[in-house]
Motif scaffolding. Structure first.
Motif, PDB file in Angstrom:
ATOM      1  N   PRO A   8       0.826  -1.213   0.000  1.00  0.00           N
ATOM      2  CA  PRO A   8       0.000   0.000   0.000  1.00  0.00           C
ATOM      3  C   PRO A   8       0.861   1.264   0.000  1.00  0.00           C
ATOM      4  O   PRO A   8       2.057   1.212   0.307  1.00  0.00           O
ATOM      5  CB  PRO A   8      -0.791  -0.124   1.304  1.00  0.00           C
ATOM      6  N   ALA A   9       0.232   2.394  -0.315  1.00  0.00           N
ATOM      7  CA  ALA A   9       0.935   3.682  -0.339  1.00  0.00           C
ATOM      8  C   ALA A   9       1.076   4.184   1.097  1.00  0.00           C
ATOM      9  O   ALA A   9       0.118   4.683   1.695  1.00  0.00           O
ATOM     10  CB  ALA A   9       0.171   4.689  -1.178  1.00  0.00           C
ATOM     11  N   LEU A  10       2.271   4.012   1.652  1.00  0.00           N
ATOM     12  CA  LEU A  10       2.537   4.407   3.034  1.00  0.00           C
ATOM     13  C   LEU A  10       3.481   5.604   3.062  1.00  0.00           C
ATOM     14  O   LEU A  10       4.455   5.661   2.303  1.00  0.00           O
ATOM     15  CB  LEU A  10       3.160   3.243   3.811  1.00  0.00           C
ATOM     16  N   PHE A  11       3.185   6.542   3.962  1.00  0.00           N
ATOM     17  CA  PHE A  11       3.998   7.743   4.129  1.00  0.00           C
ATOM     18  C   PHE A  11       4.391   7.889   5.590  1.00  0.00           C
ATOM     19  O   PHE A  11       3.588   7.623   6.488  1.00  0.00           O
ATOM     20  CB  PHE A  11       3.235   8.982   3.662  1.00  0.00           C
ATOM     21  N   ALA A  12       5.637   8.319   5.805  1.00  0.00           N
ATOM     22  CA  ALA A  12       6.142   8.536   7.156  1.00  0.00           C
ATOM     23  C   ALA A  12       6.284  10.026   7.419  1.00  0.00           C
ATOM     24  O   ALA A  12       6.691  10.790   6.543  1.00  0.00           O
ATOM     25  CB  ALA A  12       7.491   7.844   7.340  1.00  0.00           C
ATOM     26  N   ILE A  13       5.917  10.441   8.621  1.00  0.00           N
ATOM     27  CA  ILE A  13       6.155  11.808   9.074  1.00  0.00           C
ATOM     28  C   ILE A  13       6.801  11.737  10.455  1.00  0.00           C
ATOM     29  O   ILE A  13       6.631  10.747  11.174  1.00  0.00           O
ATOM     30  CB  ILE A  13       4.850  12.637   9.161  1.00  0.00           C
ATOM     31  N   VAL A  36      -3.212   6.581  10.317  1.00  0.00           N
ATOM     32  CA  VAL A  36      -2.022   6.041  10.970  1.00  0.00           C
ATOM     33  C   VAL A  36      -2.086   4.518  11.053  1.00  0.00           C
ATOM     34  O   VAL A  36      -3.089   3.942  11.481  1.00  0.00           O
ATOM     35  CB  VAL A  36      -1.855   6.638  12.379  1.00  0.00           C
ATOM     36  N   LYS A  37      -0.985   3.878  10.648  1.00  0.00           N
ATOM     37  CA  LYS A  37      -0.864   2.427  10.720  1.00  0.00           C
ATOM     38  C   LYS A  37       0.155   1.983  11.766  1.00  0.00           C
ATOM     39  O   LYS A  37       0.077   0.881  12.293  1.00  0.00           O
ATOM     40  CB  LYS A  37      -0.459   1.866   9.348  1.00  0.00           C
ATOM     41  N   GLU A  38       1.118   2.838  12.043  1.00  0.00           N
ATOM     42  CA  GLU A  38       2.168   2.460  12.989  1.00  0.00           C
ATOM     43  C   GLU A  38       2.779   3.708  13.599  1.00  0.00           C
ATOM     44  O   GLU A  38       2.829   4.768  12.967  1.00  0.00           O
ATOM     45  CB  GLU A  38       3.252   1.637  12.292  1.00  0.00           C
ATOM     46  N   GLU A  39       3.252   3.594  14.837  1.00  0.00           N
ATOM     47  CA  GLU A  39       3.914   4.693  15.546  1.00  0.00           C
ATOM     48  C   GLU A  39       5.236   4.182  16.087  1.00  0.00           C
ATOM     49  O   GLU A  39       5.295   3.126  16.720  1.00  0.00           O
ATOM     50  CB  GLU A  39       3.027   5.197  16.680  1.00  0.00           C
ATOM     51  N   ILE A  40       6.311   4.940  15.848  1.00  0.00           N
ATOM     52  CA  ILE A  40       7.644   4.539  16.293  1.00  0.00           C
ATOM     53  C   ILE A  40       8.259   5.677  17.089  1.00  0.00           C
ATOM     54  O   ILE A  40       8.337   6.813  16.608  1.00  0.00           O
ATOM     55  CB  ILE A  40       8.551   4.193  15.094  1.00  0.00           C
ATOM     56  N   ASP A  41       8.693   5.388  18.306  1.00  0.00           N
ATOM     57  CA  ASP A  41       9.344   6.385  19.160  1.00  0.00           C
ATOM     58  C   ASP A  41      10.820   6.436  18.806  1.00  0.00           C
ATOM     59  O   ASP A  41      11.548   5.447  18.970  1.00  0.00           O
ATOM     60  CB  ASP A  41       9.157   6.002  20.627  1.00  0.00           C
ATOM     61  N   LEU A  92       7.741   8.936  14.963  1.00  0.00           N
ATOM     62  CA  LEU A  92       7.585   8.642  13.544  1.00  0.00           C
ATOM     63  C   LEU A  92       6.238   7.943  13.359  1.00  0.00           C
ATOM     64  O   LEU A  92       5.987   6.875  13.908  1.00  0.00           O
ATOM     65  CB  LEU A  92       8.715   7.733  13.068  1.00  0.00           C
ATOM     66  N   PHE A  93       5.355   8.607  12.606  1.00  0.00           N
ATOM     67  CA  PHE A  93       4.048   8.032  12.295  1.00  0.00           C
ATOM     68  C   PHE A  93       4.077   7.502  10.863  1.00  0.00           C
ATOM     69  O   PHE A  93       4.480   8.220   9.942  1.00  0.00           O
ATOM     70  CB  PHE A  93       2.941   9.078  12.416  1.00  0.00           C
ATOM     71  N   ILE A  94       3.664   6.256  10.681  1.00  0.00           N
ATOM     72  CA  ILE A  94       3.515   5.671   9.357  1.00  0.00           C
ATOM     73  C   ILE A  94       2.027   5.666   9.029  1.00  0.00           C
ATOM     74  O   ILE A  94       1.222   5.080   9.761  1.00  0.00           O
ATOM     75  CB  ILE A  94       4.053   4.231   9.287  1.00  0.00           C
TER      76      ILE A  94
END
Length: 234
Positions: A39-44, A117-122, A128-130
């Motif tokens: 899928p089209a995933l973007f990170a911020i 949001v699909k994933e959150e990384i500290d 970092l939100f995916i």
């Protein structure tokens, strides 16, 4: 370690927005990138203390507005140097509510991407939100996108304190060019903007050669909007 090397990495500049209930907030981000096509995933990346981070965690949605190059500091200032806890950044701003429910800034935007949001990384200072794109559109093809290099070198902007690229205001030269004599520069205590009399403030019709002392009493910082009383000699 020479942190100036970090500024050789190319970035774009975007407005990342989200909501919490019926409240909206957003901020300038230089950390937006696509990480997957299907899928089209973007990170911020957003600072853990930013209000927008709180809103994204609450709603699970965010939007990214791709800014055009021909913006000015007056437009960027509130998004980059003011907190949504004190300022309604969407007041007077053209925006719409996206498919996700996140606000989408349309002012000065070339395109937008609306994500869930699909994933959150500290990562330490930042989260970092995916997000998966559920809607996107091109708004204009009339100008190139804004880059961090253009922001620093042409618009003369600096990194806000909560930006991933923030290393302190030492990246700004406060020394007059060799051989140049004349009025001294002044520094904004809030955002670090340097008023250089040799350059003036073209955005507010202040011509080059205008000393800080001769600026109108109602002149304000072109980045964060504070008055002259918040400036000191640089």
């Amino acid at each position: 370690m020479d942190t100036q090397a970090f500024f050789r990495i190319s970035y774009g500049l975007y407005i990342v927005s989200s909501r919490k209930g019926d409240q909206y907030n957003g901020h300038i981000s230089n950390t937006v990138f696509q990480v997957s096509a299907d899928p089209a995933l973007f990170a911020i990346a957003t600072h853990r203390d930013n209000l927008t981070t709180e809103y994204i965690r609450s709603s699970g949605v965010f939007s990214v507005s791709v800014l055009q190059q021909n913006v000015d500091l007056q437009f960027l200032g509130p998004w980059g140097f003011k907190s949504g806890r004190d300022t309604d950044k969407f007041k007077g701003t053209e925006y719409k509510i996206g498919v996700s429910g996140a606000p989408v800034v349309l002012d000065k935007a070339l395109a937008y991407i609306d994500c869930i949001v699909k994933e959150e990384i500290d990562t330490g200072s930042h989260i970092l939100f995916i997000g998966e794109a559920i809607d996107a559109a091109v708004l204009s093809n009339t100008a190139p996108p804004l880059t961090y290099t253009w922001y620093r070198n042409v618009i003369k902007g600096i990194s806000p304190e909560h930006a991933p690229t923030y290393t302190g205001h030492e990246e700004i030269s406060e020394t007059a060019p060799a051989g140049v004599q004349g009025p001294i520069k002044y520094k904004c205590l809030v955002c670090g903007y340097i008023y250089d009399p040799a350059e003036g403030d073209p955005g507010k019709n202040i011509p080059p050669g205008t000393p800080f002392e001769d600026l109108p009493d109602d002149w304000t910082c072109p980045v964060c909007g504070v008055g002259k009383e918040e400036f000191i000699p640089a």
